[in-house]
Design a protein around this motif. Structure first.
Motif, short mmCIF file in Angstrom:
data_model
loop_
_atom_site.label_atom_id
_atom_site.label_comp_id
_atom_site.label_asym_id
_atom_site.label_seq_id
_atom_site.Cartn_x
_atom_site.Cartn_y
_atom_site.Cartn_z
N LEU A 19 0.82 -1.21 0.00
CA LEU A 19 0.00 0.00 0.00
C LEU A 19 0.86 1.26 0.00
CD1 LEU A 19 -2.88 1.22 0.23
CD2 LEU A 19 -2.56 1.15 2.72
N TYR A 38 -6.48 -2.91 -3.61
CA TYR A 38 -7.82 -2.75 -3.05
C TYR A 38 -8.71 -3.93 -3.44
CZ TYR A 38 -6.87 2.04 -1.63
OH TYR A 38 -6.36 3.14 -1.00
N ALA A 42 -14.04 -2.64 -1.89
CA ALA A 42 -13.42 -1.77 -0.88
C ALA A 42 -14.20 -0.46 -0.73
CB ALA A 42 -11.98 -1.47 -1.26
N PHE A 44 -13.97 3.53 0.51
CA PHE A 44 -12.99 4.61 0.58
C PHE A 44 -13.72 5.87 1.04
CE2 PHE A 44 -10.82 8.30 -1.01
CZ PHE A 44 -9.47 8.00 -0.99
N GLN A 84 -5.31 -4.44 10.41
CA GLN A 84 -5.49 -3.03 10.10
C GLN A 84 -4.18 -2.27 10.26
OE1 GLN A 84 -8.37 -1.26 12.75
NE2 GLN A 84 -7.86 -2.67 14.36
N THR A 109 -4.34 7.99 7.58
CA THR A 109 -5.24 7.01 6.98
C THR A 109 -5.33 5.79 7.87
OG1 THR A 109 -4.68 7.74 4.73
CG2 THR A 109 -5.62 5.54 4.95
N HIS A 110 -6.54 5.30 8.03
CA HIS A 110 -6.80 4.04 8.72
C HIS A 110 -7.29 3.07 7.65
CE1 HIS A 110 -9.63 1.52 11.38
NE2 HIS A 110 -8.41 1.03 11.49
N VAL A 111 -6.67 1.88 7.56
CA VAL A 111 -7.08 0.87 6.59
C VAL A 111 -7.29 -0.47 7.29
CG1 VAL A 111 -5.98 1.92 4.56
CG2 VAL A 111 -4.70 0.30 5.95
N ARG A 112 -8.16 -1.29 6.68
CA ARG A 112 -8.33 -2.68 7.08
C ARG A 112 -8.08 -3.53 5.86
NH1 ARG A 112 -13.27 -1.20 10.26
NH2 ARG A 112 -12.48 -0.95 12.36
N VAL A 119 -6.88 -3.95 0.63
CA VAL A 119 -7.61 -2.98 1.44
C VAL A 119 -9.12 -3.19 1.23
CG1 VAL A 119 -8.09 -0.52 1.80
CG2 VAL A 119 -5.75 -1.29 1.31
N HIS A 122 -10.79 2.03 3.72
CA HIS A 122 -9.78 3.09 3.70
C HIS A 122 -10.48 4.37 4.17
CE1 HIS A 122 -6.50 5.39 1.38
NE2 HIS A 122 -7.23 6.30 2.00
N ASP A 124 -9.53 8.32 5.26
CA ASP A 124 -8.56 9.41 5.41
C ASP A 124 -9.08 10.43 6.42
OD1 ASP A 124 -6.75 8.44 3.56
OD2 ASP A 124 -7.49 9.69 1.92
#
Length: 152
Positions: A19, A38, A42, A44, A84, A109-112, A119, A122, A124
Motif C-alpha cells: 500500500l 484494493y 473496498a 474509501f 489493520q 489514513t486508517h485501513v483494514r 484494502v 480506507h 482518510d
C-alpha cells in the motif's frame, strides 16, 4: 502456542508495504495496479468522498490528476496491527489554478485488510479547512478569521 499469528503479522506487513509503495509511486499509469491493492468492494472515505468499489475509487484518483499537477504522497509513518494499519502522510501538489507554488496537505489514513492483504476499508483523516480552504484566495482569509474567532 498460536503459530498463525506470525503469518498474519507478516501478511499485514506485506500488505502495508504494498500500500505504501502504491501511494508513494502513484501515477496515472500505476492506477492499473489498483486491483492488487484494493479488494473489489473496498470502501474509501475522505473529507470529500465516500465510495465503494474499484471503479469509484479509480475515479477519485483520476479526478485528482485532472485537478492538480505533480501530486505526490510521502508516507511518514505506518503501523500495522492485526488486519489493520494506520499511516501518516503528506500530500504534495501544485494547484492548476488559484494558488501558485507547491502545496502540502498533512493527514492520516486508517485501513483494514482482507485475508488476501487487499484494502477493504480506507478512511482518510485531514482538516480540509486548515489544509486546503485556508490556502485559497478570498476563502482563505475568511477561514483564518473564523479560526481566530473560535479561539477567543
Amino acid at each position: 502456542m498460536n503459530t498463525s499469528m506470525p503469518d498474519m503479522t507478516e501478511r499485514v506487513e506485506e500488505a502495508l508495504a504494498r500500500l505504501v509503495a502504491f501511494y508513494e509511486h502513484l501515477s496515472l499509469e500505476s492506477l492499473a495496479q489498483l486491483g492488487a491493492v484494493y479488494a473489489p468492494g473496498a470502501r474509501f472515505k475522505d473529507p470529500f468522498n465516500e465510495v465503494a468499489g474499484h471503479a469509484a475509487i479509480l475515479a477519485i484518483f483520476e479526478h485528482m490528476f485532472v485537478q492538480v499537477d505533480a501530486p505526490r504522497f510521502v508516507v511518514l509513518e505506518s503501523l500495522g496491527q492485526g488486519q489493520q494499519a494506520f499511516l501518516t502522510w503528506e500530500f504534495h501538489f501544485r494547484m492548476k489554478r488559484l494558488v501558485s507554488g507547491e502545496q502540502c496537505i498533512r493527514g492520516a489514513t486508517h485501513v483494514r485488510f482482507d485475508a488476501q492483504g487487499r484494502v477493504v476499508m480506507h478512511r482518510d483523516y485531514w482538516d480540509a479547512a486548515e489544509e486546503l480552504y485556508e490556502k485559497l484566495p478570498l476563502l482563505g482569509g475568511f477561514m483564518r478569521m473564523l479560526r481566530r474567532a473560535s479561539r477567543r
